[in-house]
Every structure is written in structure tokens, then in C-alpha cells.
Design a protein around this motif. Structure first.
Motif, mmCIF file in Angstrom:
data_model
loop_
_atom_site.group_PDB
_atom_site.id
_atom_site.type_symbol
_atom_site.label_atom_id
_atom_site.label_comp_id
_atom_site.label_asym_id
_atom_site.label_seq_id
_atom_site.Cartn_x
_atom_site.Cartn_y
_atom_site.Cartn_z
ATOM 1 N N ALA A 178 39.990 47.583 41.420
ATOM 2 C CA ALA A 178 39.044 46.465 41.450
ATOM 3 C C ALA A 178 38.038 46.585 40.310
ATOM 4 O O ALA A 178 37.623 47.687 39.929
ATOM 5 C CB ALA A 178 38.309 46.424 42.788
ATOM 6 N N THR A 179 37.649 45.419 39.797
ATOM 7 C CA THR A 179 36.597 45.344 38.784
ATOM 8 C C THR A 179 35.690 44.165 39.116
ATOM 9 O O THR A 179 36.137 43.171 39.704
ATOM 10 C CB THR A 179 37.165 45.148 37.370
ATOM 11 O OG1 THR A 179 37.947 43.948 37.351
ATOM 12 C CG2 THR A 179 38.020 46.335 36.956
ATOM 13 N N ALA B 4 33.736 41.136 37.789
ATOM 14 C CA ALA B 4 33.666 40.250 36.620
ATOM 15 C C ALA B 4 32.245 39.791 36.365
ATOM 16 O O ALA B 4 31.813 39.648 35.215
ATOM 17 C CB ALA B 4 34.588 39.050 36.814
ATOM 18 N N SER C 118 47.221 40.083 40.106
ATOM 19 C CA SER C 118 45.755 39.949 40.119
ATOM 20 C C SER C 118 45.319 38.929 41.161
ATOM 21 O O SER C 118 46.040 37.967 41.458
ATOM 22 C CB SER C 118 45.247 39.537 38.750
ATOM 23 O OG SER C 118 45.713 38.264 38.412
ATOM 24 N N SER C 119 44.131 39.171 41.673
ATOM 25 C CA SER C 119 43.517 38.226 42.607
ATOM 26 C C SER C 119 42.011 38.287 42.414
ATOM 27 O O SER C 119 41.461 39.312 41.974
ATOM 28 C CB SER C 119 43.890 38.566 44.053
ATOM 29 O OG SER C 119 43.380 39.833 44.397
ATOM 30 N N ALA C 120 41.349 37.212 42.759
ATOM 31 C CA ALA C 120 39.893 37.140 42.589
ATOM 32 C C ALA C 120 39.250 36.690 43.890
ATOM 33 O O ALA C 120 39.841 35.926 44.664
ATOM 34 C CB ALA C 120 39.527 36.194 41.461
ATOM 35 N N SER C 121 38.054 37.142 44.100
ATOM 36 C CA SER C 121 37.321 36.734 45.310
ATOM 37 C C SER C 121 35.825 36.738 45.003
ATOM 38 O O SER C 121 35.347 37.471 44.127
ATOM 39 C CB SER C 121 37.644 37.670 46.482
ATOM 40 O OG SER C 121 37.324 39.013 46.122
ATOM 41 N N ARG C 122 35.135 35.904 45.752
ATOM 42 C CA ARG C 122 33.676 35.838 45.625
ATOM 43 C C ARG C 122 33.070 36.410 46.891
ATOM 44 O O ARG C 122 33.444 36.030 48.002
ATOM 45 C CB ARG C 122 33.231 34.393 45.402
ATOM 46 C CG ARG C 122 33.710 33.794 44.088
ATOM 47 C CD ARG C 122 33.297 32.323 43.978
ATOM 48 N NE ARG C 122 31.857 32.202 43.953
ATOM 49 C CZ ARG C 122 31.177 31.239 44.594
ATOM 50 N NH1 ARG C 122 31.815 30.347 45.331
ATOM 51 N NH2 ARG C 122 29.865 31.180 44.467
ATOM 52 N N ASN D 241 37.489 40.967 40.835
ATOM 53 C CA ASN D 241 38.904 40.856 40.465
ATOM 54 C C ASN D 241 39.624 42.114 40.923
ATOM 55 O O ASN D 241 39.098 43.233 40.782
ATOM 56 C CB ASN D 241 39.082 40.704 38.953
ATOM 57 C CG ASN D 241 38.547 39.370 38.458
ATOM 58 O OD1 ASN D 241 38.548 38.375 39.199
ATOM 59 N ND2 ASN D 241 38.108 39.339 37.201
ATOM 60 N N ARG D 242 40.873 41.908 41.447
ATOM 61 C CA ARG D 242 41.666 43.046 41.906
ATOM 62 C C ARG D 242 43.075 42.994 41.321
ATOM 63 O O ARG D 242 43.675 41.930 41.220
ATOM 64 C CB ARG D 242 41.756 43.068 43.431
ATOM 65 C CG ARG D 242 40.434 43.358 44.125
ATOM 66 C CD ARG D 242 40.633 43.550 45.604
ATOM 67 N NE ARG D 242 41.154 42.349 46.247
ATOM 68 C CZ ARG D 242 41.600 42.316 47.518
ATOM 69 N NH1 ARG D 242 41.585 43.430 48.243
ATOM 70 N NH2 ARG D 242 42.037 41.182 48.037
#
Length: 293
Positions: free
Chosen positions: A233-234, A236, A269-273, A256-257
Motif C-alpha cells: 500500500a501507498t 497517494a 492495483s486498487s484505490a480507496s478513500r 493505493n494498493r
């Protein structure tokens, strides 16, 4: 030259020699007289100085203006027409009147002036002192109170400044901590997942801590092992959303994962808030609540 002529010449020379010798003896006597007069003058000056010192020690000149200095004769004897101070002092010393000791002069002057200062305070002065003591005590108490108020105000001002500074620093500090904690929480490998998730717990506080220990850790650990998953995970982006006070800040995190499994070896990759409530405990920022947006 005849014998008579020689006798006359010899007589005249003897007469001249006798006259010359008489003049020399007279000059020497005059010189000795001058030296004796000079010594007497010096003795008179010394006696006068001792008398003046004794008078000063006895306080004779208190309250009086500066006394004019008596002009001393550098050489020679005083004028015959006018008796000088030195002559008077010399005469007095010869007569025995000016040979008194300084202590005697001091005693006589002290007796003439009366008791020394401070030996005979008046009742009025004593009463003034008695009245002054409580006034000084009251002034001291007032000064102590003022000093205490000033110190209290200074400490209060420093505390206020420290609180304001803590509030000003809180958003950035909470945001940095949220970045680190969420990255650690969502990064793990199926071979070391238990240790990695256990390390996250010390950065959490309730209610997030209880929920993570009771639900997330068992579920994530089991799924990671079954799927042989590896998650990296990072963050952004991250920014503070709300500053409640110096110890409570809400942070928004864009995460971002990269996830890979045995069935999907190629990382996806996947993104979440996320909304993260950060709480400062013991000087350390911890994650108190996490919710997805």
C-alpha cells in the motif's frame, strides 16, 4: 726691604686674615641659625597638622564650610612684624599647651558637642520607626503579591502560547501519522502477516483498536494465507479535514494498493478513500477510527 717694612706688611696681612676669618665665622653662624629656624618651622608645621587632625577627628569642623588653608612659608623664618600660625603653634608647643594627645583633643571636642549621633534618639524618632515597620511589612506583602501575579500571568501566557502552537502543529503531525499507520495497516505478506498485523496494534486506540483486533486481524490473516496474498500500500494523498483541538484531528487519505495472489500473480492495483480520526495519546498520534468513503 727693612725689617720694619716686613713687620708692617706682616701685621697688615694678619689684620686682613683676621678680618676674613671673622666674616666666615659670622656666615657660618648665620647659616646654623637659619637651619635651626627651618627645623623649628618644620616642627611647628607638624604640631599644627597634628592639632588639625585631632580637631577633625573630634568633629570640630562638622557643619562648617571648608577651612581656608593657611599659607606655609617654604623657606626662611616668619616675618618679624606679624606672628604666623606656625609661630603660635611653635610657641604653644614650647609652652606645653599644644602637646596634648589627639585622644584628649577628641574627648574635649566630643564633650563640647554632646552625645554622639544615634546615642540619644528622641521618643518622636522611636515612634516614627515603630510606625514605619508595619508600613514596610505591608509594602513587602504587596510586592510579593505583585510578583506572584506577574509570575502567574507569565506562566499562563506561556501555557496559552504552547496550546496555540500545539493546535497549529496538530494538522501536519496528525496527517503524517495517518500516512504511516494506514500504509502499515494495509501492507502485508502472507508469510509474515501475523507479525505485521500485530505490529499495527500499538498505533491504534479504541474504537479502532478493538475492531481491528477482534475482526480485521483474524479475517485478513486467514484470507492472506489461503490466497497467498501480498499487498503493498501507498498513500497517494492525505490532508487534514477537521481540527477538533490539539489532540483530535480528522484526516482524509487517498490509498493505493497493489495486490497479488497465487491465482493472480500479476499485481492488480486498487484505490480507496479513507476518513481517519487521529487521536494524540501520551504525545503520540494514534488511529482512533477508520471509515471508507
Amino acid at each position: 726691604m727693612s725689617r720694619d717694612g716686613k713687620d708692617e706688611t706682616t701685621g697688615s696681612m694678619a689684620s686682613s686674615g683676621g678680618s676674613g676669618g671673622s666674616d666666615i665665622r659670622s656666615a657660618r653662624r648665620a647659616q646654623r641659625e637659619a637651619e635651626r629656624a627651618a627645623r623649628a618651622q618644620r616642627k611647628a608645621d607638624a604640631a599644627r597638622e597634628r592639632a588639625l587632625e585631632a580637631a577633625r577627628a573630634g568633629g570640630l569642623f562638622e557643619g562648617m564650610g571648608a577651612m581656608p588653608q593657611t599659607e606655609k612659608a617654604s623657606t626662611g623664618t616668619p616675618s618679624a612684624g606679624t606672628p604666623s600660625v606656625e609661630t603660635a603653634a611653635t610657641t604653644g608647643s614650647q609652652g606645653g599647651d599644644a602637646e596634648r594627645s589627639p585622644s584628649t583633643a577628641v574627648d574635649s571636642r566630643s564633650t563640647a558637642r554632646g552625645p554622639a549621633k544615634g546615642d540619644g534618639d528622641t521618643p518622636e524618632a522611636q515612634e516614627r520607626r515603630r510606625r514605619l515597620i508595619p508600613v514596610l511589612a505591608a509594602v513587602s506583602v504587596i510586592l510579593l503579591v505583585l510578583a506572584g501575579l506577574a509570575t502567574w500571568g507569565y506562566v499562563g501566557a506561556r501555557e496559552d502560547t504552547a496550546v496555540e502552537q500545539a493546535i497549529a502543529d496538530a494538522p501536519q503531525e496528525a496527517t503524517d501519522a495517518a500516512r504511516d499507520i494506514t500504509t502499515q495497516m494495509f501492507s502485508y505478506d502472507h508469510q509474515t502477516v501475523d507479525a505485521e498485523l500485530a505490529a499495527v496494534r500499538e498505533h491504534l486506540t479504541d474504537p479502532a483498536l478493538s475492531e481491528f483486533v477482534e475482526r480485521s486481524m483474524p479475517t485478513v490473516s486467514s484470507a492472506a494465507k489461503q490466497q497467498e496474498a501480498t499487498v503493498f500500500a501507498t498513500v497517494a494523498a492525505a490532508a487534514s479535514e477537521e481540527v477538533v483541538d490539539e489532540d483530535h484531528v480528522t484526516v482524509l487519505v487517498m490509498l493505493n494498493r497493489m495486490v497479488s495472489t497465487k491465482e493472480e500473480p500479476k499485481a492488480a492495483s486498487s484505490a480507496s478513500r479513507l476518513r481517519v480520526d487521529m487521536v494524540r495519546e501520551g504525545g503520540e498520534w494514534k488511529l482512533g477510527k477508520l471509515s471508507s468513503l
